[in-house]
Motif scaffolding. Structure first.
Motif, mmCIF file in Angstrom:
data_model
loop_
_atom_site.group_PDB
_atom_site.id
_atom_site.type_symbol
_atom_site.label_atom_id
_atom_site.label_comp_id
_atom_site.label_asym_id
_atom_site.label_seq_id
_atom_site.Cartn_x
_atom_site.Cartn_y
_atom_site.Cartn_z
ATOM 1 N N GLN A 232 -4.053 7.140 -3.749
ATOM 2 C CA GLN A 232 -4.378 6.841 -5.147
ATOM 3 C C GLN A 232 -5.013 5.467 -5.279
ATOM 4 O O GLN A 232 -5.916 5.259 -6.102
ATOM 5 C CB GLN A 232 -3.093 6.906 -5.988
ATOM 6 N N LEU A 233 -4.576 4.524 -4.451
ATOM 7 C CA LEU A 233 -5.135 3.179 -4.510
ATOM 8 C C LEU A 233 -6.605 3.176 -4.112
ATOM 9 O O LEU A 233 -7.436 2.539 -4.770
ATOM 10 C CB LEU A 233 -4.329 2.249 -3.599
ATOM 11 N N ASN B 273 -8.709 4.724 -6.879
ATOM 12 C CA ASN B 273 -8.883 3.790 -8.001
ATOM 13 C C ASN B 273 -9.929 2.720 -7.680
ATOM 14 O O ASN B 273 -10.744 2.350 -8.533
ATOM 15 C CB ASN B 273 -7.545 3.135 -8.338
ATOM 16 N N ILE B 274 -9.898 2.232 -6.445
ATOM 17 C CA ILE B 274 -10.880 1.215 -6.050
ATOM 18 C C ILE B 274 -12.294 1.790 -6.104
ATOM 19 O O ILE B 274 -13.229 1.152 -6.610
ATOM 20 C CB ILE B 274 -10.550 0.693 -4.631
ATOM 21 N N SER C 184 1.273 4.914 -2.069
ATOM 22 C CA SER C 184 0.170 5.002 -3.034
ATOM 23 C C SER C 184 -1.179 4.741 -2.380
ATOM 24 O O SER C 184 -2.127 4.347 -3.046
ATOM 25 C CB SER C 184 0.394 3.996 -4.169
ATOM 26 N N ASP C 185 -1.251 4.951 -1.074
ATOM 27 C CA ASP C 185 -2.471 4.658 -0.331
ATOM 28 C C ASP C 185 -3.669 5.432 -0.866
ATOM 29 O O ASP C 185 -4.714 4.863 -1.190
ATOM 30 C CB ASP C 185 -2.239 4.991 1.145
ATOM 31 N N VAL D 92 -6.784 2.372 3.017
ATOM 32 C CA VAL D 92 -7.234 1.102 2.439
ATOM 33 C C VAL D 92 -7.606 0.117 3.539
ATOM 34 O O VAL D 92 -8.620 -0.593 3.443
ATOM 35 C CB VAL D 92 -6.142 0.517 1.523
ATOM 36 N N ILE E 177 0.849 -1.201 0.000
ATOM 37 C CA ILE E 177 0.000 0.000 0.000
ATOM 38 C C ILE E 177 0.877 1.240 0.000
ATOM 39 O O ILE E 177 0.774 2.091 -0.885
ATOM 40 C CB ILE E 177 -0.935 -0.023 1.217
#
Length: 672
Positions: free
Chosen positions: A307-308, A311-312, A304-305, A547, A301
């Motif tokens: 942005q991840l 995206n989800i 890029s937490d 996340v 993670i």
């Protein structure tokens, strides 16, 4: 170890094997433990008895004699630890005793290096020129051999074709290679940094196997095989500690991931797995391996937490059109985000009467505040409509949040409840003018002891008057104001600034001013919503990634939907027991859910004491019965409140009040 000691150990092992075979052949199962203790003592006595083919050792050396005595005591302790079941079974006793002895080398080089050759079954041991159908079959064969032999393997060099097919592959003992024993310059600054302590295991072991591809058939042949090791092999009892057995498979990694969503982190998850599997030796992996797996997930993670998670959420919007997601970015940083599921929107259409807007707690390492929207469903349980993560708690942030809420759900709630935050009040007044804004009574009453003198705060008469006045939903606005003035005058509180301020805000928190709003009694405090928010807080650790928080949020929402489905199932598949003979009680079981019915049933039961039916009119056209009910005359009711007012756990309170004769009508639809 010199050559004399080597021959001595070989002779001792032979003598031990002969004695064990005598026990297995000449004695049946069930002999006493003393026999086997004597057996071990006889083996140890071989240190002092001349053995055929070996010169009797001399024990002038005190250290050698002391070591023999220590070995004798150690074997005696082994015997004492065995259970009767182990002693009865001669075969397992023989295996158990054999595993206690350290594996000895079968060759010593002129330089003094001991070499060990694994003892395995011939059908497991690879042989040169053996052929295997596939590359995977060849590797699996060598892994199986390594496990039974007692060592770990790792991949070595290889050669490939352009299409990725291996033409040759080396599989090495994992202790191949030179240990890192380089000298460290302590004067150099770079070596003054604290480094993690790490043990070395490389011994330049040359045991390996080489597979080569047969071009004609596509099969693999054992081209070279070296089985001798220059280090001791791992006993079978400790093979679960080898690297091959400590490697976590997909099911174990999924288990660690699922446990982390329930706020059960790696070390505790490992202990639970050991308990479920029956011991640490069979669960696979160690506690450090579980912690490393959780660490790898967090490292994935990493930075890029934000942005991840964006995206989800965007993927959910793409494949679930009824899913709502909004976010704001300021200075290349995720500033705030709002999301709502399609199921939550359906729930809002049914239960939009009262919505709790509760600013909760900091959930992640970015200090973002969790703000859920919570309502009450038909089972009088909390249901989450939407949620948001905030970086700042100001008016602009709350305005943006309420705009997202209106965009997602389409219409404002009838009543919106919050604490006394002025920024929330300003945003609600501007964006939700048609909603009745109500302040949480619990937040107000908890401040009361701090705003009064010690004598008044501890006065039981004052507390009784104050609570019976503010919690009473039966009085109207004028009765409340008159009662408030009498209380202030009687206890000489005219100069109390806080009480004057709360009286000025009486239309925002006193139940008497919400009597004309439907279902206003469902929620007078945020205590119900806080109980639901505790579920989010209990499954989330402070300092986790966004996340990680979203994973726990989805899990709590799944449990919430499961609870709702379970309550619906109970209502539709069961029926309660009637406690009266009134005709409208069976009808109530069909109208209300189970939890609401039990509250109505209590009122029906109490009505038998204070009410009676004077007339029943049946309408044959629509199948509705009309009941004329008269309430018996009372001077003053004797019902008292059932909950401590300072900590209201229920949303219903009963206080002393005047009751007059009242004639009212009740309808009963027989067709339903």
């Amino acid at each position: 170890m010199d050559l004399f000691d080597f021959y001595l150990i070989i002779s001792l092992l032979k003598r031990m094997n002969d004695l064990l075979n005598q026990v297995v052949l000449k004695h049946c199962m069930g002999h006493k433990k003393a026999m086997y203790q004597k057996l071990v003592l006889d083996i140890v006595e071989a240190h002092y008895i001349p053995i055929e083919g070996c010169v009797k050792p001399h024990y002038e050396n005190v250290d050698v004699e002391r070591n023999a005595v220590v070995e004798r005591k150690r074997l005696c302790r082994i015997c004492n630890k065995l259970t009767d079941h182990d002693m009865r079974n001669c075969r397992y006793w023989k295996i158990y005793l054999a595993e206690q002895f350290v594996v000895v080398s079968d060759y010593t080089s002129p330089g003094g290096t001991n070499y060990y050759t694994p003892k395995t079954n011939e059908d497991v041991k690879p042989k040169v020129n053996d052929i295997y159908d596939t590359y995977d079959a060849a590797v699996e064969m060598y892994k199986n051999y390594a496990f039974q032999a007692g060592f770990d393997i790792r991949l070595g060099s290889n050669k490939k074709k352009t299409d990725g097919t291996f033409t040759s592959r080396y599989l090495l003992c994992n202790r191949e290679g030179k240990p890192n024993t380089g000298n460290v310059d302590t004067i150099d600054i770079q070596y003054k940094k604290i480094k993690r302590r790490k043990d070395m295991h490389r011994t330049e072991c040359e045991a390996h196997i080489v597979f080569k591809l047969l071009p004609q058939t596509g099969k693999y042949m054992v081209h070279e095989f070296v089985e001798r090791h220059n280090h001791m092999l791992i006993p079978k009892a400790n093979m679960h500690l080898s690297h091959a057995k400590r490697k976590l498979d997909l099911s174990q990694q999924t288990y660690i991931y699922n446990m982390s969503k329930n706020n059960v982190w790696a070390k505790k998850a490992y202990r639970l797995m050991c308990g479920l599997q029956g011991g640490c030796s069979v669960c696979g992996g160690l506690a450090i391996d579980y912690k490393n797996c959780a660490r790898n997930l967090n490292c994935f993670i990493g930075g890029s937490d934000a942005q991840l998670i964006v995206n989800i959420m965007e993927e959910r919007v793409k494949y679930a059109p009824n899913f709502s997601f909004e976010f704001r970015v300021e200075e290349k940083r995720l500033f705030s985000m709002f999301w709502a599921y399609g199921t939550s929107k359906y729930n809002y259409k049914e239960f939009e009467d009262v919505v709790s807007f509760d600013v909760n707690y900091q959930t992640n390492r970015y200090n973002m505040v969790f703000v859920p929207f919570t309502g009450i469903d038909n089972h009088k349980r909390c249901v989450t409509f939407g949620a948001r993560l905030l970086t700042r708690e100001d008016t602009d942030s709350y305005k943006w949040l309420l705009k997202c809420f209106l965009k997602a759900f389409g219409s404002p709630p009838k009543i919106i409840m919050s604490d006394q935050d002025p920024t929330i009040k300003k945003a609600v007044d501007e964006l939700l003018p048609l909603s009745s804004h109500r302040l949480c009574m619990w937040h107000i009453t908890t401040k009361l002891p701090k705003k009064l003198t010690w004598e008044i705060a501890k006065n039981s008469d004052f507390k009784k008057r104050f609570n019976s006045l503010i919690w009473n939903a039966k009085i109207n606005e004028l009765e409340f104001e008159a009662g408030w003035d009498r209380m202030i005058t009687e206890f000489h509180l005219e100069d109390n600034t806080w009480l004057r301020k709360m009286f000025g805000l009486r239309r925002l928190w006193i139940p008497a001013f919400f009597k004309n709003v439907p279902l206003s009694g469902l929620m007078r405090t945020t205590s119900l919503s806080k109980s639901q928010n505790w579920s989010f807080q209990n499954t989330t650790l402070y300092g986790s990634y966004i996340v990680n928080f979203m994973m726990t949020f989805d899990l709590v929402m799944e449990r919430q939907r499961h609870t709702q489905n379970s309550s619906d199932f109970t209502t539709t598949t069961t029926f309660p027991k009637n406690i009266t003979y009134l005709p409208y009680e069976p009808h109530a079981t069909k109208v209300y859910t189970r939890r609401i019915f039990y509250q109505v049933q209590e009122e029906i039961f109490e009505s038998e004491k204070s009410c009676f039916i004077i007339k029943v009119v049946t309408d044959s056209s629509d199948g509705v019965d009309m009941f004329d009910v008269l309430e018996r005359k009372k001077s003053v009711s004797t019902r008292t409140k059932e909950v401590v007012p300072d900590q209201p756990e229920e949303e219903e309170y009963h206080f002393d009040s005047l009751v007059k004769d009242k004639d009212f009508k009740v309808t009963h639809n027989k067709s339903e």
